[in-house]
Design an enzyme around this catalytic site. Structure first.
Site, PDB file in Angstrom:
ATOM      1  N   LYS A 172      36.028  24.728 -36.682  1.00 35.33           N
ATOM      2  CA  LYS A 172      36.890  23.647 -36.174  1.00 35.33           C
ATOM      3  C   LYS A 172      36.770  23.517 -34.661  1.00 35.33           C
ATOM      4  CE  LYS A 172      40.491  23.671 -39.743  1.00 35.33           C
ATOM      5  NZ  LYS A 172      41.935  23.875 -40.017  1.00 35.33           N
ATOM      6  N   SER A 231      30.202  25.815 -19.108  1.00 38.33           N
ATOM      7  CA  SER A 231      31.345  25.661 -20.004  1.00 38.33           C
ATOM      8  C   SER A 231      32.193  24.448 -19.609  1.00 38.33           C
ATOM      9  CB  SER A 231      32.173  26.950 -20.006  1.00 38.33           C
ATOM     10  OG  SER A 231      33.107  26.955 -21.044  1.00 38.33           O
TER      11      SER A 231
END
Length: 431
Positions: free
Chosen positions: A136, A97
């Site tokens: 988004k 991540s």
């Protein structure tokens, strides 16, 4: 004089040679990426130029972290005055991540065998967002990571896949796919492999000369270590409850001081931790409501109903407090169950003691005098004096009582007692 000069020369010369030898600074980022770890990285990058470091080596092992802290770290690496190398180590470590993005931003990205990198899909902190918001987030993260990979000459398509498809690669696969620069089993082999390597820094090409470099480890200071520890969700949660409990006891018993001091410090530390974590304030409200219900149970005996409501409120609030789906940003079940159980048990014991105190016979005031046993100090025909609890009282009896006989108080009127002989009281009690 010549001997003194030689002695000084022998002392100063090693220091001068030591100052001129190449130096590599090493820092470790272990655990979630948060504002404390990002600040630690930024401070060391700023100090690297003053120390004359040839390279800053960041040894990385992280499951991810906060987006804001990650971006702060990436910006610091891009603006660093010295080359930066990220080394995912030791074996078994990962750069997942946010850690993957930080690694991609480094001038040099290396991994130890048995490590992995990737899975950089963004995760909404408040749970699963609506499809438009999720799109988004993914598009923003994808463009961000692609730009970083392109700037460092890495595989842009793989970087995009890490975000959009949560791809994770082993060290060997990452090297084949041009995501990383090299695989090194140890720090020493990594530094040897970097000798003479060329990197772009500030628009200029920099050649690394690390042969015989002195490796200096820089650890987090006491301040940063404490702040990093309290940024753990479990620690932040316990500090918040400890702070609330300490303040409550100080308000309930003014002047004790120690609970108030401990509670104040704990509460301030928890406030710092909460601003570094994804927090649902409805969860905090439910936890506070639970504490209020526990306190109300002590003041207003509801035979456990308020206490049950307090337990339910605390459990729901604790579950909602850190809504992130990432395990390292959530409250662990063990801490949640243990803390709620201890808090409920504590207030439960307090409630039981309060109920017992209400049921016990009063021992002070007018109520406490009723039933007390004393001795007639004079004949009561019908008035006289009696000695009760070490005090002399004016007393009245419906029947004559001789001096020295035991009496029992049956009523109190102002400063006068109404008594009767103890034997008669006992006979009535038995009947």
């Amino acid at each position: 004089m010549k001997r003194l000069f030689l002695v000084l020369l022998m002392l100063v010369l090693p220091l001068c040679l030591r100052a001129q030898e190449p130096q590599v600074a090493v820092i470790s980022l272990r655990g979630p990426i948060n504002p404390v770890s990002a600040s630690f990285l930024r401070e060391n990058l700023a100090a690297a130029e003053k120390r004359g470091d040839r390279l800053l080596l960041v040894e990385l092992d992280t499951p991810g972290g906060l987006d804001t802290a990650m971006r702060e770290a990436v910006q610091a690496i891009f603006a660093a005055p010295v080359p930066v190398a990220v080394y995912v180590a030791p074996a078994g470590a990962r750069a997942a991540s946010a850690g993957a993005v930080i690694g991609l931003s480094a001038d040099i990205l290396a991994m130890a065998p048995g490590t992995n990198i990737g899975a950089a899909h963004p995760v909404g902190l408040g749970g699963k967002p609506d499809p438009v918001m999720e799109a988004k987030l993914v598009n923003d993260a994808e463009a961000y990571v692609a730009g970083i990979a392109a700037r460092r000459g890495r595989n842009v398509d793989l970087a995009r896949s890490m975000v959009r498809q949560s791809i994770s690669l082993t060290a060997e696969d990452a090297l084949k796919q041009r995501v990383i620069d090299l695989v090194a089993p140890s720090r020493q082999e990594l530094l040897s492999s970097l000798e003479g390597r060329r990197v772009q820094r500030g628009g200029k090409e920099v050649v690394l000369h690390l042969a015989g470099a002195r490796v200096v480890n820089h650890e987090m200071g006491t301040r940063d270590s404490i702040l990093n520890a309290v940024s753990n969700p479990d620690v932040a949660y316990m500090l918040m409850l400890l702070g609330i409990a300490g303040i409550f006891f100080e308000l309930a018993h003014p002047g004790v001081i120690l609970p108030g001091v401990i509670g104040g410090i704990s509460l301030l530390l928890s406030f710092f931790a909460l601003q570094t974590l994804p927090v649902n304030y409805a969860g905090i409200g439910l936890i506070l409501l639970g504490i209020i219900l526990f306190i109300a149970e002590i003041k207003v005996v509801s035979y456990g109903m308020l206490a049950v409501g307090g337990v339910v409120s605390m459990v729901l609030g604790s579950l909602m407090l850190f809504p992130s789906p990432e395990p390292y940003l959530r409250l662990s079940w063990q801490v949640l169950a243990g803390t709620v159980a201890v808090t409920a048990l504590f207030f439960g014991v307090v409630v039981v003691k309060v109920i017992q105190a209400h049921r016990e016979k009063p021992i002070t005031g007018v109520e406490g005098m009723i039933g007390s046993i004393g001795v007639a100090d004079s004949d009561l025909v019908p008035e006289g004096k009696v000695l009760v609890r070490g005090e002399y009282w004016n007393a009245t009896s419906e029947e004559p009582v001789r001096q020295g006989e035991k009496v029992q108080v049956v009523a109190v009127t102002g400063l006068r007692l109404t008594v009767r002989r103890e034997e008669k009281a006992g006979a009535r009690g038995e009947g």
